[in-house]
Design an enzyme around this catalytic site. Structure first.
Site, PDB file in Angstrom:
ATOM      1  N   CYS A 138     -34.592 -17.853   5.470  1.00 35.44           N
ATOM      2  CA  CYS A 138     -33.307 -18.197   6.084  1.00 35.44           C
ATOM      3  C   CYS A 138     -33.374 -18.306   7.605  1.00 35.44           C
ATOM      4  O   CYS A 138     -32.442 -18.806   8.240  1.00 35.44           O
ATOM      5  CB  CYS A 138     -32.259 -17.172   5.677  1.00 35.44           C
ATOM      6  SG  CYS A 138     -32.002 -17.089   3.894  1.00 35.44           S
ATOM      7  N   ARG A 167     -23.648 -30.938  -5.093  1.00 37.13           N
ATOM      8  CA  ARG A 167     -23.265 -32.084  -5.924  1.00 37.13           C
ATOM      9  C   ARG A 167     -22.814 -33.280  -5.090  1.00 37.13           C
ATOM     10  O   ARG A 167     -22.791 -34.410  -5.583  1.00 37.13           O
ATOM     11  CB  ARG A 167     -22.174 -31.687  -6.913  1.00 37.13           C
ATOM     12  CG  ARG A 167     -20.826 -31.392  -6.299  1.00 37.13           C
ATOM     13  CD  ARG A 167     -19.771 -31.091  -7.362  1.00 37.13           C
ATOM     14  NE  ARG A 167     -20.097 -29.894  -8.116  1.00 37.13           N
ATOM     15  CZ  ARG A 167     -19.400 -29.480  -9.167  1.00 37.13           C
ATOM     16  NH1 ARG A 167     -18.363 -30.168  -9.592  1.00 37.13           N
ATOM     17  NH2 ARG A 167     -19.746 -28.361  -9.792  1.00 37.13           N
ATOM     18  N   CYS A 171     -22.148 -16.227   0.999  1.00 33.04           N
ATOM     19  CA  CYS A 171     -22.218 -17.597   1.490  1.00 33.04           C
ATOM     20  C   CYS A 171     -22.596 -18.531   0.345  1.00 33.04           C
ATOM     21  O   CYS A 171     -23.377 -18.182  -0.536  1.00 33.04           O
ATOM     22  CB  CYS A 171     -23.218 -17.718   2.642  1.00 33.04           C
ATOM     23  SG  CYS A 171     -24.939 -17.494   2.172  1.00 33.04           S
TER      24      CYS A 171
END
Length: 394
Positions: free
Chosen positions: A82, A19, A213
């Site tokens: 990842c 955000r 995470c």
């Protein structure tokens, strides 16, 4: 004869929650400018670039680098889940080490969405299908996010074989926050207690929310060059890549029906062994490691996969404090993925930046004393494991 690969410069921007994030192209350009400034090299001298990201349309790498310059160089986009950032670094290192190029750039970034990881293409076979089949057979049905099922299941398998106290995994999360307190690039720097970790919402198996995470956004970059190029242009050569290996899944990943294998234990172990053999050292020579702690369970498994402690001894390793300052090897001085965050494409190069700073003595309050070599571990399900050993040259 291979060429020694110097890490002339690294750059990173503070990671942020989705955000609060800037767009990927802005983040990527900022990280590149920071790496170029750290190296003291002009973008016009970069001969090729490898750019890693997972979530984005094709040629996002070009979009990010065009904000730095348009020099016509080859730009290769990389996606290895990842392990994407380290995969870009792997390709960049090969280009220099082979003697084909003199100065290259590795960049990783990710503009992530809020919430758990999810697949995006429902109209074609998923690369996770064989992983899901084993997980379903071993773990049964669940509505939990797929990554939590993989890594939570792996932690349960370890605990079932060796037995663990209830708070063992939680102690890793506490350690991560304690380290992150000194890292201005980390998202979560407030301390937590074991009790708070265990009281956070349950996700899957032994995992609670504070043991997973967070999805974050960020970017990191590295400038690699040959020693000859560095001398010619007055660049620093005090840190180099001594050894590196990438592995992918073995038959054991699926055949053994073991969740620890599903999350890459065998890949990680094999890559680490290759690196130690190439470098002529052992895990006992390593004092600092940045490893892939996407979940607390994976950090524990990785201690053993990297040979930092014998198989079955990770709980003692944790409880004796051998995984932190004052212990045998400081793991994730940055706070790791658990605290720093995990923007998939950026993670491998963020690990690189932290370890280069450690070897230079520039890690400030995070500094590990007497660092001569530093080990990096980055995995992606699907799968890829990249292990890199850096050395302080002078």
């Amino acid at each position: 004869m291979t060429t020694r690969v110097a890490v002339a410069g690294v750059g990173m921007i503070p990671f942020k929650t989705p955000r609060n994030s800037e767009s990927y192209d802005v983040m990527g350009a900022k990280a590149v400018r920071a790496a170029l400034a750290d190296a003291g090299v002009d973008y016009g001298l970069i001969q090729q670039a490898y750019v890693g990201y997972v979530y984005g349309d094709s040629t996002c790498g070009q979009a990010a680098l065009y904000g730095v310059g348009q020099t016509g160089i080859p730009i290769v986009n990389v996606n290895n889940n990842c392990a994407t950032g380290s995969s870009a670094l792997f390709l960049a290192r090969q280009a220099i080490e082979s003697g084909m190029l003199d100065c290259v750039l590795a960049l990783g970034f990710e503009q992530m969405q809020r919430g758990a990881l999810a697949t995006h293409f429902q109209d074609r076979p998923s690369p996770f299908a064989p992983f899901d089949e084993v997980t379903l057979a071993v773990e049964g049905e669940s509505d939990a996010p797929f990554a939590a099922r993989y890594f939570g299941g792996a932690g349960s398998a370890y605990a079932k074989e060796y037995g663990l106290a209830e708070d063992t995994f939680a102690r890793i999360a506490v350690k991560a926050r304690r380290h992150a307190k000194n890292n201005p690039y980390a998202v979560f720097r407030d301390p937590v207690t074991v009790e708070e970790v265990l009281a956070s919402p349950e996700i899957y198996g032994p995992l609670t929310r504070l043991q997973c995470c967070p999805p974050t956004c960020g970017a990191a970059a590295a400038v690699l060059c040959s020693e000859e190029f560095a001398r010619k242009h007055g660049l620093r050569t005090d840190v180099s890549i001594k050894a590196q290996a990438m592995t992918t899944d073995y038959p054991s990943t699926f055949a053994d029906m073991d969740m620890r294998k599903i999350v890459g234990y065998d890949m990680s172990k094999a890559a680490a062994q290759q690196v130690y053999e190439k470098a002529g050292i052992g895990p006992e020579d390593v004092k600092v490691v940045e490893l892939h702690d996407c979940f607390t369970t994976n950090e524990l498994l990785t201690y053993e996969a990297l040979g930092l402690t014998p198989e079955g001894s990770a709980e003692k390793f944790i409880r004796d404090g051998d995984n932190t300052y004052g212990g045998r090897v400081v793991t994730n001085p940055s706070g790791g993925l658990l605290s720093k965050g995990h923007p998939l494409g950026a993670t491998g190069l963020a690990q690189c930046a932290e370890l280069v700073w450690q070897l230079r003595g520039q890690a400030e309050a995070r500094q590990v004393e007497g660092v001569k070599v530093a080990l990096q571990h980055n995995i992606g399900i699907g799968g890829a494991a990249v292990v890199t050993l850096y050395e302080k040259v002078r």
